[in-house]
Design an enzyme around this catalytic site. Sequence first.
Site, short mmCIF file in Angstrom:
data_model
loop_
_atom_site.label_atom_id
_atom_site.label_comp_id
_atom_site.label_asym_id
_atom_site.label_seq_id
_atom_site.Cartn_x
_atom_site.Cartn_y
_atom_site.Cartn_z
N ASN A 60 0.88 -1.17 0.00
CA ASN A 60 0.00 0.00 0.00
C ASN A 60 0.92 1.22 0.00
O ASN A 60 1.50 1.58 1.01
CB ASN A 60 -0.92 0.00 1.23
CG ASN A 60 -1.85 1.21 1.24
OD1 ASN A 60 -1.46 2.33 0.91
ND2 ASN A 60 -3.09 0.99 1.67
N GLU A 85 -3.97 1.99 -2.91
CA GLU A 85 -4.11 3.40 -2.50
C GLU A 85 -3.24 4.31 -3.36
O GLU A 85 -2.42 5.09 -2.87
CB GLU A 85 -3.80 3.57 -1.01
CG GLU A 85 -4.51 4.75 -0.40
CD GLU A 85 -4.40 4.82 1.13
OE1 GLU A 85 -4.66 5.90 1.67
OE2 GLU A 85 -4.08 3.79 1.77
N ASP A 131 -4.18 -4.93 0.59
CA ASP A 131 -4.55 -4.34 1.88
C ASP A 131 -6.01 -4.74 2.14
O ASP A 131 -6.93 -4.19 1.54
CB ASP A 131 -4.40 -2.82 1.80
CG ASP A 131 -4.83 -2.12 3.07
OD1 ASP A 131 -5.28 -2.80 4.03
OD2 ASP A 131 -4.74 -0.88 3.13
N ASN A 135 -7.49 -4.45 5.08
CA ASN A 135 -8.06 -3.63 6.15
C ASN A 135 -8.74 -4.47 7.23
O ASN A 135 -9.80 -4.12 7.76
CB ASN A 135 -9.03 -2.60 5.57
CG ASN A 135 -8.34 -1.28 5.26
OD1 ASN A 135 -7.56 -0.77 6.06
ND2 ASN A 135 -8.60 -0.74 4.08
N ASP A 175 -2.13 -6.36 5.74
CA ASP A 175 -1.77 -6.63 4.35
C ASP A 175 -1.47 -8.12 4.22
O ASP A 175 -0.60 -8.65 4.91
CB ASP A 175 -0.54 -5.81 3.95
CG ASP A 175 -0.78 -4.32 4.15
OD1 ASP A 175 -1.30 -3.68 3.24
OD2 ASP A 175 -0.44 -3.82 5.25
N ASP A 181 2.53 4.56 5.30
CA ASP A 181 2.27 4.01 6.64
C ASP A 181 2.19 2.49 6.62
O ASP A 181 2.00 1.86 7.66
CB ASP A 181 1.02 4.63 7.27
CG ASP A 181 -0.15 4.74 6.32
OD1 ASP A 181 -0.06 4.22 5.20
OD2 ASP A 181 -1.17 5.35 6.69
N HIS A 182 2.34 1.88 5.44
CA HIS A 182 2.42 0.43 5.30
C HIS A 182 3.85 0.04 4.91
O HIS A 182 4.58 0.84 4.30
CB HIS A 182 1.50 -0.07 4.20
CG HIS A 182 0.04 0.09 4.49
ND1 HIS A 182 -0.80 -0.96 4.74
CD2 HIS A 182 -0.73 1.21 4.54
CE1 HIS A 182 -2.03 -0.52 4.92
NE2 HIS A 182 -2.01 0.80 4.82
#
Length: 272
Positions: free
Chosen positions: A7, A34, A147, A149, A218, A247-248
């Site tokens: 991501n 993303e 991802d 989530n 993920d 942030d991943h």
Amino acid sequence: MKIATFNINNVNSRLPNLLQWLKSSKPDIACLQELKSTDEAFPADALRKAGYGAVWKGQRTWNGVAILARGALPIVTRTSLPGDRDDSQARYIEAAIDGILVGCIYLPNGNPQPGPKFEYKLDWFKRLQAHARKLVKDKTPVILAGDYNVAPTEIDIYPTKSWDDDALVQPESRAAYAKLVKQGWIDSLRERNPDKRIYTFWHYWRNSFQRNAGLRIDHLLLNPALAGRLVSTGVDLGARGKPHASDHAPVWIEIKDTTARPARKTKRAVKR
């Protein structure tokens, strides 16, 4: 063969990070989520110069997915998840690469919950389950990477109560993920690390990465036709620690490449 999911959290803003990671990690296949980019603005030329062919489904703001292949151009099989013709969110793309069918997933976040966004997340999950059910028993090797989530269990999130109301850890989200896996998919990272706390996402706030206050959201799911070729798995923590990082962190697996030419037999064979 190395397959990864990442991501990237804005492919154009973090293009230098992405190119640096591709150069150092050298995945043969990489799924991106993303993108936060329109189709027209996707950096295909820069990726081509780096040695990667790409297919993508872009969208402004929060969505967008892409599949990269080193030295090849993926063959697109679909650009959306079936089941809802009115769903315009760019969250799924699927392509064939070197005999493997690759599904790249950016599952809805679902916050705030309860509410319409959480209902959309669960509905999307049902559509994914229906599509995945057709793929899991396929003789063709299939990977569903991205991802999701969802932090599937308590071991997939750092010890805390602060996330109790978040859509990523709700019983409904976890049950949906478990139902998907029970179709026969192999959660590759957990398969090789059954009891280890491994995270793939850390918020930017309160030094979450430095404190290792993360979540594993993920995932790379393999159907039985591909699972038997799994060699190793890992998370590229170094990419998360770079300046202006997503942030991943990228998550990767290595699988046996059945297209490789077998070694010539000699009197003194070398064991691997």
